[in-house]
Design an enzyme around this catalytic site. Sequence first.
Site, PDB file in Angstrom:
ATOM      1  N   HIS A 194      -7.010   0.626  -6.917  1.00 11.81           N
ATOM      2  CA  HIS A 194      -7.299  -0.231  -5.756  1.00 11.81           C
ATOM      3  C   HIS A 194      -7.966  -1.515  -6.288  1.00 11.81           C
ATOM      4  O   HIS A 194      -9.174  -1.728  -6.115  1.00 11.81           O
ATOM      5  CB  HIS A 194      -8.215   0.529  -4.783  1.00 11.81           C
ATOM      6  CG  HIS A 194      -8.249  -0.025  -3.388  1.00 11.81           C
ATOM      7  ND1 HIS A 194      -7.520  -1.129  -2.997  1.00 11.81           N
ATOM      8  CD2 HIS A 194      -8.949   0.373  -2.282  1.00 11.81           C
ATOM      9  CE1 HIS A 194      -7.753  -1.367  -1.714  1.00 11.81           C
ATOM     10  NE2 HIS A 194      -8.615  -0.479  -1.269  1.00 11.81           N
ATOM     11  N   ARG A 237     -13.865  -8.563   0.877  1.00 10.74           N
ATOM     12  CA  ARG A 237     -12.428  -8.317   0.699  1.00 10.74           C
ATOM     13  C   ARG A 237     -11.650  -9.575   1.102  1.00 10.74           C
ATOM     14  O   ARG A 237     -10.675  -9.959   0.451  1.00 10.74           O
ATOM     15  CB  ARG A 237     -11.969  -7.125   1.566  1.00 10.74           C
ATOM     16  CG  ARG A 237     -12.528  -5.762   1.155  1.00 10.74           C
ATOM     17  CD  ARG A 237     -11.957  -5.290  -0.170  1.00 10.74           C
ATOM     18  NE  ARG A 237     -10.511  -5.227  -0.164  1.00 10.74           N
ATOM     19  CZ  ARG A 237      -9.780  -4.206   0.307  1.00 10.74           C
ATOM     20  NH1 ARG A 237     -10.386  -3.147   0.793  1.00 10.74           N
ATOM     21  NH2 ARG A 237      -8.462  -4.244   0.268  1.00 10.74           N
ATOM     22  N   ARG A 260       0.882  -1.180   0.000  1.00  5.42           N
ATOM     23  CA  ARG A 260       0.000   0.000   0.000  1.00  5.42           C
ATOM     24  C   ARG A 260       0.911   1.218   0.000  1.00  5.42           C
ATOM     25  O   ARG A 260       1.625   1.460   0.975  1.00  5.42           O
ATOM     26  CB  ARG A 260      -0.932   0.006   1.207  1.00  5.42           C
ATOM     27  CG  ARG A 260      -1.645   1.321   1.376  1.00  5.42           C
ATOM     28  CD  ARG A 260      -2.778   1.279   2.343  1.00  5.42           C
ATOM     29  NE  ARG A 260      -3.924   0.603   1.776  1.00  5.42           N
ATOM     30  CZ  ARG A 260      -5.177   0.702   2.233  1.00  5.42           C
ATOM     31  NH1 ARG A 260      -5.441   1.443   3.273  1.00  5.42           N
ATOM     32  NH2 ARG A 260      -6.166   0.062   1.661  1.00  5.42           N
ATOM     33  N   CYS A 303     -16.450   1.821  -0.211  1.00  6.85           N
ATOM     34  CA  CYS A 303     -15.259   1.002   0.059  1.00  6.85           C
ATOM     35  C   CYS A 303     -14.863   1.073   1.537  1.00  6.85           C
ATOM     36  O   CYS A 303     -14.201   0.169   2.037  1.00  6.85           O
ATOM     37  CB  CYS A 303     -14.110   1.439  -0.830  1.00  6.85           C
ATOM     38  SG  CYS A 303     -13.774   3.206  -0.741  1.00  6.85           S
ATOM     39  N   ASP A 314     -17.053   7.054  -2.286  1.00 14.21           N
ATOM     40  CA  ASP A 314     -15.753   6.936  -1.608  1.00 14.21           C
ATOM     41  C   ASP A 314     -15.500   8.287  -0.928  1.00 14.21           C
ATOM     42  O   ASP A 314     -16.138   9.284  -1.278  1.00 14.21           O
ATOM     43  CB  ASP A 314     -14.677   6.628  -2.667  1.00 14.21           C
ATOM     44  CG  ASP A 314     -13.266   6.498  -2.120  1.00 14.21           C
ATOM     45  OD1 ASP A 314     -13.105   6.374  -0.888  1.00 14.21           O
ATOM     46  OD2 ASP A 314     -12.305   6.529  -2.923  1.00 14.21           O
ATOM     47  N   GLN A 353     -10.090  -3.991  -4.070  1.00 13.48           N
ATOM     48  CA  GLN A 353     -11.373  -3.412  -3.701  1.00 13.48           C
ATOM     49  C   GLN A 353     -12.392  -3.634  -4.825  1.00 13.48           C
ATOM     50  O   GLN A 353     -13.511  -4.109  -4.585  1.00 13.48           O
ATOM     51  CB  GLN A 353     -11.190  -1.906  -3.440  1.00 13.48           C
ATOM     52  CG  GLN A 353     -12.445  -1.195  -3.031  1.00 13.48           C
ATOM     53  CD  GLN A 353     -12.913  -1.619  -1.641  1.00 13.48           C
ATOM     54  OE1 GLN A 353     -12.158  -1.549  -0.697  1.00 13.48           O
ATOM     55  NE2 GLN A 353     -14.161  -2.052  -1.527  1.00 13.48           N
TER      56      GLN A 353
HETATM   57  N1   CP Z   1     -11.354  -0.071   1.696  1.00 11.95           N
HETATM   58  C1   CP Z   1     -10.129  -0.167   2.221  1.00 11.95           C
HETATM   59  O1   CP Z   1      -9.157  -0.411   1.525  1.00 11.95           O
HETATM   60  O2   CP Z   1     -10.077  -0.016   3.556  1.00 11.95           O
HETATM   61  P1   CP Z   1      -8.735   0.200   4.427  1.00 11.95           P
HETATM   62  O3   CP Z   1      -8.163   1.521   4.008  1.00 11.95           O
HETATM   63  O4   CP Z   1      -9.202   0.199   5.841  1.00 11.95           O
HETATM   64  O5   CP Z   1      -7.799  -0.925   4.116  1.00 11.95           O
HETATM   65  N1  NVA Z   2      -9.737   6.944  -2.087  1.00 10.53           N
HETATM   66  C1  NVA Z   2      -9.494   6.455  -0.765  1.00 10.53           C
HETATM   67  C2  NVA Z   2      -9.757   4.989  -0.690  1.00 10.53           C
HETATM   68  C3  NVA Z   2      -9.624   4.361   0.678  1.00 10.53           C
HETATM   69  C4  NVA Z   2      -9.852   2.878   0.673  1.00 10.53           C
HETATM   70  C5  NVA Z   2      -8.052   6.771  -0.360  1.00 10.53           C
HETATM   71  O1  NVA Z   2      -7.160   6.676  -1.234  1.00 10.53           O
HETATM   72  O2  NVA Z   2      -7.804   7.110   0.790  1.00 10.53           O
END
Ligand code: CP
Ligand code: NVA
Length: 304
Positions: free
Chosen positions: A127, A290, A100, A262, A222, A130
């Site tokens: 993502h 997930r 990440r 999400c 989102d 997701q």
């Molecule tokens: N939706 C998602 O990726 O959640 P987190 O940021 O908590 O991993």
């Molecule tokens: N767009 C959001 C998604 C979180 C799962 C971010 O990047 O923080």
Amino acid sequence: MNSLISIADLQLKDINKIFTLAGQMKRNPSKFHNALHRKKFALIFEKPSTRTWVSFDVGIHELGGGAIYLGPDDIKMGVREEVRDIARVLNRYMAGVILRTFSHQTITEFQKYFTKPVINGLSDYEHPCQALADYLTIREKFPKKKKPVFSFIGDGNNVLASLLLLTAKLGGVIRYATPKTMTPDKQVIAQARKIAVKTGAIIEGYSDPKKAVKNADVIYTDVWVSMGEEKIRKQKMKAFKGMQVNQKLISMASKSVIVMHCLPAHRGEEITDDVMEGKHSVVFDQAENRLHIQKAVLLYLCKK
Ligand code: CP
Ligand code: NVA
């Protein structure tokens, strides 16, 4: 393909196999309890996480493997040590890596030096895990609908990018509404449109959410302020005025519409509390998926 960095990496046959495997794993988890016996995976996270971290960790353990979480202060990728050096070291220890990152390039750079599966657990660009979990949920909720109308209201960044590419691959229908200054990346739109020509997918972009939700089977949103964007919060909040998913907006969609997010959600910003808690909301089924889809992704990539 032994990695999942972008939805564009997947062919339709891979996607269908992953959905089938996820369904089998969800129905009969014990059958897979040794599938990744003793395989070790690193979770390298430059940003916070609840779902991605925990569902990968639990999923890996459910498959008989082991996970090591390396947070922002642990290995300081790119600061303490170069990405390419970390990748080559971890290649000697690990069966795969989930990343990440702030920059998508960090993941592509890592993959150049790592020979085993690399999975994008969210970057600034995409993502993919997701989006796969989301379509697994949509398939469960609408088993008979070939092309549910998918409407996305919100920011044109990572989550929408993966959803656009996946809808295109699946030959579905997606209508998105974003502020004019936050439309999806041009390259993502071009890529999705190119795929759509072959698959018959329909992709429509708007700035008015009312247009995007007409007859929608799915309304998805989102956060307006993504991780790392806290400094530009004021500017983003202003741009998203009128884009909230609330009762009024969902009353314009199909009667059986499902509402997806999400998560994490910022109630009172992109979505109201009553919609999150209301009868159309499937956000926790979506979050559960997930786990199932990522177990399928892990096994599918490791067996390749
Ligand atoms: N939706 C998602 O990726 O959640 P987190 O940021 O908590 O991993
Ligand atoms: N767009 C959001 C998604 C979180 C799962 C971010 O990047 O923080």
